[in-house]
Design an enzyme around this catalytic site. Structure first.
Site, mmCIF file in Angstrom:
data_model
loop_
_atom_site.group_PDB
_atom_site.id
_atom_site.type_symbol
_atom_site.label_atom_id
_atom_site.label_comp_id
_atom_site.label_asym_id
_atom_site.label_seq_id
_atom_site.Cartn_x
_atom_site.Cartn_y
_atom_site.Cartn_z
ATOM 1 N N GLU B 475 0.868 -1.174 0.000
ATOM 2 C CA GLU B 475 0.000 0.000 0.000
ATOM 3 C C GLU B 475 0.908 1.228 0.000
ATOM 4 O O GLU B 475 1.685 1.417 0.933
ATOM 5 C CB GLU B 475 -0.890 -0.018 1.257
ATOM 6 C CG GLU B 475 -1.883 1.117 1.336
ATOM 7 C CD GLU B 475 -2.763 1.042 2.605
ATOM 8 O OE1 GLU B 475 -2.271 0.538 3.643
ATOM 9 O OE2 GLU B 475 -3.917 1.482 2.552
ATOM 10 N N ILE B 476 0.823 2.007 -1.044
ATOM 11 C CA ILE B 476 1.665 3.202 -1.132
ATOM 12 C C ILE B 476 0.811 4.417 -0.779
ATOM 13 O O ILE B 476 -0.309 4.566 -1.267
ATOM 14 C CB ILE B 476 2.292 3.320 -2.536
ATOM 15 C CG1 ILE B 476 3.359 2.237 -2.688
ATOM 16 C CG2 ILE B 476 2.875 4.710 -2.770
ATOM 17 C CD1 ILE B 476 4.036 2.213 -4.034
#
Lengths: 432, 728
Positions: B475-476
């Site tokens: 998850e960025i």
């Protein structure tokens, strides 16, 4: 094969302020197929008998598969051969180019002024290789040594299992890839689209030329060697010219059933030893010798051990020529180590490919393949045999003798080696 | 994660397969149309061998589409009819892919089970024809060969029940799936991939010729089934009906246990095999095509196909190529996460510095990386030499030496804002201007971390999931200030590490943690209401979660869960309330931190497989006991209380713009949090089961518990207009 009439890029490769290093002479035992006759310990007694042993400053020998008891085989052989016990000796190892490494190490010692006279050579004994106990067995035996009480010993012994006894043979495969060399050669031949027929034809050429050279007495570097308890050996015994039909019948040896490398187009396991006397030129002349050749520029190269394992000559050739300031046209004799027909022919195709030169070697153009009429004219490793540690000296002596015989000036020696390494050296004929 | 497992490839080796031929019959040559250009398939003739090349245009893979299928039949009919052709080679022109199975879009486009059944029957007929071919056919396979592709290549493998495993080529040879292996070639006079395919074709042509000339016999020592599944004795036993019934029962039980009845396909496959054995192969084939048709129409099928498409989407860098490729990476903190990040980086060839504050911490981290690689050696996925070469990409150290060359620094130090500030400042003093600073945190807002940065445009969040080498999601998190190039760089590194990536906006808990938190709060309440952890686990896994809810807390770490719950609880207030945080706090104070400390809800012992409940938690639970509300405490209600809070929060994230697309929301939930894959993710779930039904559930629970279950605006919008779908 003489091309002495041609104009060369350079009159000589002598360099100002660098000692000239010469080969006074070189000898070898006959090369024997492994298992046909066993050299025992006195193997390396091959020596240039005319040399007063006490003038030798240093001895270097190459070997590949080491016997644990004689890990510095150079020293043991030197003592056994009657060299002075005051002459230091060490052993080098670099797979199939171990003898080349021994020679160039000697060249370095002389060029830097550390020594004047060096004996360099190589030895391989495939008929007797060390076979080890399995790791489990070794561990148990070592632990047993340390165990103090009977109870401890018994409890260790109770852990013994029958499979501990299965022995470990020395690896014939690349350590990094676990691929045998023959398998890699077969893939290499396929990558360069070298056909089975081409390989068989090349192998037949090697055997035919070796036979001719043997018959004409050109293999003059061989000295008779008495195997204790057996006959004296005087001739290489692996030379067997056959016919293409016979060779076509053989099944592939590594990639089954559709590979192209067979027993007939591969070099075979060989026992043998070689040695060479190299000196500073002024020392040789002062001692009254007539040298055979100069040892000039040399290079070592290395590349991917998986897919380019045997392409050493391709990489080394243009590099050594550039270093010496020569071109392929200047070379009168080529002596390349023939591990496999497929390997030699793949190297030819790689050397003759601009695409390969640009994409893999970072060069603008190809160096070109050596002309076949100058190439391994007295046979090669495929037919004469290939004792891993000893082939290098044979190549240099063949180049030197061919130059003398044919009147040429420059010879190029090249070889590939396990580990994805390679070597090339320029040999210059000593003016008559 | 079923969908993801079905995608993969036969790597390293290429292989080929000889089809059994049953005699050679001359047929009339009916005029060649070999020169006709076809879209997917072309063939040429080498001597008396036809070489059929499959090459679907504009695609990296060949899939079994209707067009490919009909062209293939055309070509085969020509070959069978030709006098000149005595054998054939089937090969793909795409390096790395033979046939990747049926065209998913083709199946998805079908509106009725009958359409799918028709496709299946057409394929069956083709496979049957191939099997009965009068001329030998050699399938030369390089790369992935899946599903129907496997049947084209290997019809003699008849009715395989595919479990979605990847089989390496050398293993396939051992199993008798393929007859010969061809190893890939290195450089020659043209690019290696090109020459390898050429060589594969050459070898296959030799074999085809040999078969036609009867110089090579296609016999195998043992058939596939005989070798692997049945010995002679069991083959005999299978002829006894009673024994067969017992075997069916056993297999069904096992499948039922593994799938928990949530995936209909495996049971239907067993049905089909049963029909085939009991009533003959014609009935079996008919049943196969019908069942396949039915399955293609199920919600599970649509959910999994949706996940496949989502995953493809999340494997692309929509931010474009970064200005500078990351070649040197540095990871701060050699804990579980830091070492995991280092491991997935070094094995992709990234030079990685692993820095820790203490030698013990560093040593532990390095050992973790080594063990991760060594496990691959044990599984023969890596040689010990390759392991050492990969491991040499890792440099362990205690200082900032070499950081001046780093292109990206990922910090994975303890979740403490002041500590993160400290390392950010230290790092910024030594890194070059272009270097990206990424923070691996599961809940701390990135903008708060970036507050002390001199260059906030280079600061980004990279939230990995534990264990990093197994969990596919990354998850960025971007802040308002994060530059597009920084994001592109982070996505590029994540893709290189083999991750499936969602990019979300900054905010407390981002997307994944934020969805998990309210569900966890409900977990605590359910426990307080007297449901024991084992029962809760079985309720959640039978709903399709891969890990039970109580076990999940133990895995994440009770202290971490507590930390996150406190943090997010402060921000979101009542909506995240439910269970009492007291439970977690008391567990932490007693040292029950979950698996890492050996005790949590369960007791963890080395070598003990069935874990026991930690009876010491009972007293804590007893002291915090709440009366259950009977109207919302059925097993189903408990499951839905958990799932609806999760789903509601996910939709809220989309509403607030934390999520850019529903697809990313589904991928994040399934790949990061184990949301049931058979439901396809929260948004797919709403589409397939109806938003209204979920809103109804939420309202019911809202009546019992209040605001925590109030459906968000966007969700009620979708519920009130039934035609509105998250996926159009």
């Amino acid at each position: 094969t003489s091309s002495s009439g041609q104009t060369k890029s350079k009159k000589t490769l002598a360099k100002p302020n660098v000692r000239n290093i010469v080969v006074v002479d070189g000898v070898r035992t006959a090369f024997l197929q492994s298992g046909t006759s066993t050299f025992k310990s006195g193997l390396c007694k091959c020596k240039s008998t005319s040399v007063p042993k006490e003038v030798v400053d240093y001895i270097i020998f190459g070997t590949v598969i080491q016997e644990v008891k004689t890990s510095n085989v150079a020293r043991e052989a030197a003592l056994g051969a009657g060299f002075s016990d005051k002459t230091p000796a060490h052993t080098v190892t670099m797979a199939c180019i171990s003898a080349n490494q021994a020679m160039t190490t000697g060249v370095g010692l002389i060029a830097s002024g550390q020594c004047d006279v060096v004996v360099a050579g190589g030895v391989e004994l495939m008929s007797d290789v060390p076979i080890r106990h399995s790791r489990k067995m070794r561990k148990m035996m070592l632990d047993l040594n340390k165990a103090k009480t009977l109870g401890q010993k018994l409890s260790l012994i109770s852990k013994f299992r029958l499979n501990f006894l299965s022995p470990e043979l020395p690896a014939v495969a690349e350590f990094s890839t676990s691929e045998t060399m023959g398998h890699s050669a077969d893939r290499l031949a396929a990558a360069f689209a070298v056909s089975r027929l081409e390989q068989d034809e090349y192998a037949l050429r090697s055997h035919s030329l070796a036979k001719k050279a043997q018959d004409e007495g050109l293999l003059s570097d061989i000295i008779p060697f008495k195997v204790p308890g057996k006959d004296t050996v005087t001739k290489d015994n692996g030379i067997r010219p056959s016919s293409l039909e016979q060779m076509a019948k053989l099944k592939p040896a590594f990639i089954k059933p559709y590979g192209t490398v067979t027993a007939a187009n591969s070099s075979f396991l060989t026992d043998g030893a070689s040695a060479m006397l190299i000196m500073a030129e002024e020392k040789a002349l002062a001692m009254g010798y007539k040298p055979k050749a100069y040892l000039r520029d040399f290079v070592y190269v290395s590349q991917d051990p998986k897919d380019q394992l045997l392409l050493g000559p391709t990489y080394a050739t243009p590099k050594v020529l550039e270093k010496a300031g020569l071109t392929m046209n200047d070379i009168d004799v080529y002596e390349f180590h023939e591990a496999f027909s497929g390997q030699i022919l793949a190297n030819f195709k790689a050397m003759d490919s601009d695409w390969f030169a640009q994409n893999y070697m970072g060069r603008k153009t190809k160096v070109g393949a050596p002309p076949l009429e100058k190439f391994n004219n007295w046979g090669g490793s495929l037919s004469l045999g290939h004792p891993f540690g000893a082939t290098g000296c044979r190549l240099v002596m063949a180049a030197a003798n061919r130059l003398r015989k044919g009147g040429g000036q420059y010879g190029l020696v090249a070889a590939c080696a396990a580990g994805g390494q390679g070597h090339a050296m320029i040999v210059e004929a000593y003016p008559k | 994660m079923v969908a993801s497992r079905a995608i993969g490839s036969l790597s390293r080796f290429t292989a080929f397969r000889i089809l059994r031929s049953r005699g050679y019959i001359c047929r009339n040559f009916t005029g060649s149309s070999a020169l006709l250009t076809r879209t997917h398939i072309n063939y040429g003739v080498k001597g008396d061998v036809a070489v059929i090349r499959i090459n679907s245009p504009n695609s990296k893979v060949n899939t079994l589409s209707k067009e490919l299928h009909s062209e293939f039949m055309e070509v085969m009919n020509e070959i069978w009819a030709s006098d000149q052709i005595r054998s054939a080679v089937l090969i793909s022109s795409k390096p790395g892919c033979f046939i990747a199975g049926a065209d998913i879009n083709m199946l998805a486009a079908c509106k009725t089970p009958q359409e799918v059944t028709q496709i299946s029957q057409d394929a069956q007929r083709t496979f049957e024809k191939l099997e009965k071919s009068t001329k030998p056919i050699v399938a030369a396979i390089s790369g992935s060969c899946l599903g129907g592709g496997l049947e084209v290549g290997v019809p003699a493998a008849f009715d395989m029940m595919l479990t979605g495993r990847n089989i390496r080529a050398d293993r396939a040879k051992k199993m008798g799936l393929v007859d010969q292996l061809v190893e890939p070639l290195g450089p020659g006079l043209k690019p290696p991939e090109e020459r390898t395919i050429e060589y594969l074709e050459e070898v296959a042509v030799t074999f085809a010729k040999g078969l036609a000339d009867k110089k090579i016999s296609p016999k195998r020592d043992k058939g596939l089934v005989e070798t692997f599944y049945l010995t002679e004795l069991t083959a005999y036993a299978m002829t006894i009906p009673f024994v067969r019934q017992q075997i069916y029962k056993k297999v069904e039980e096992k499948v039922q246990k593994q799938t928990k009845g949530l995936y209909p396909a495996p049971l239907k496959i067993i049905d089909v095999v049963k029909t085939g054995i009991e009533q003959g192969s014609d009935a079996g084939y008919l049943s196969e095509s019908q069942k396949f048709g039915e399955l293609a129409m199920t919600k599970e099928s649509k959910a999994l196909i949706g996940l496949y498409h989502g995953q493809v989407l999340c494997k692309k860098n929509k931010f474009g190529a970064p200005q500078k490729d990351v070649k040197h990476l540095a990871v701060l903190g050699a804990g579980l996460m830091g070492a995991g990040i280092a491991q997935v980086s070094v094995d992709k060839g990234l030079k990685t510095i692993l820095k820790d504050a203490t030698l013990t911490g560093l040593g532990r981290g390095q050992q973790q990386v080594f063990k991760g690689l060594n496990d691959k050696v044990k599984k023969k996925a890596l040689t010990s030499f390759e392991r050492d070469a990969v491991f040499s990409n890792l440099t362990g150290q205690l200082d900032y030496r070499g950081f001046e060359k780093a292109d990206m620094v990922i910090e994975a130090v303890f979740e403490d804002l002041s500590l993160k500030h400290k390392v950010l400042k230290e790092v910024e003093a030594v890194i070059p201007d272009h270097c990206v600073f990424a923070s691996n945190t599961s809940a701390l807002p990135i903008c708060e971390i970036a507050a002390v940065s001199k260059r906030p445009e280079k600061v980004i969040g990279m939230h990995y999931f534990s264990p990093v080498d197994k969990m596919q999601l990354l998850e960025i998190i971007t802040t308002e200030k994060t530059s597009k190039d920084t994001t592109a760089s982070a996505v590029a590194v994540g893709l290189k590490q083999g991750k499936v990536i969602i990019v979300v906006k900054d905010g407390p808990g981002f997307y994944t943690t934020r969805c998990l938190a309210p569900m966890m709060s409900e977990v605590i309440r359910i426990l307080q209401e007297g449901v024991d952890p084992k029962k809760l686990d079985s309720l959640t896994t039978s709903f399709g979660f891969p890990v039970g809810a109580a076990t999940l807390v133990d895995e994440v770490g009770v202290d971490v869960a507590n930390h996150v719950a406190e943090d997010l609880g402060k921000t979101f207030g009542e909506r995240f309330a439910g269970g009492s945080l007291e439970l977690l706090q008391q567990m932490v104070s007693k040292g029950f931190l979950g698996r890492k400390s050996g005790k949590g809800f369960y007791i963890y012992q080395e070598g003990v497989k069935d874990k026991n409940l930690n009876s010491d938690v009972d007293s804590i639970l007893a002291s915090l006991k709440m009366p259950p509300k009977s109207e919302v405490s059925s097993d189903e209600d408990i499951q839905y209380r958990l799932v609806t809070r999760f789903v509601n929060e996910a939709v809220m994230c989309l509403q607030e713009g934390v999520l850019a697309t529903p697809a990313e929301g589904d991928i994040g939930a399934v790949f990061g949090l184990g949301f049931p894959p058979c439901l396809g993710g929260p948004f797919r779930f709403l589409d397939l089961y109806g938003a209204q039904k979920i809103v109804d559930r939420l309202r019911k629970y809202e009546d019992a518990y209040g605001k925590q279950f109030t459906p968000c605006q966007l969700l009620t919008d979708y519920a009130s207009s039934p035609n509105k779908k998250f996926y159009q």
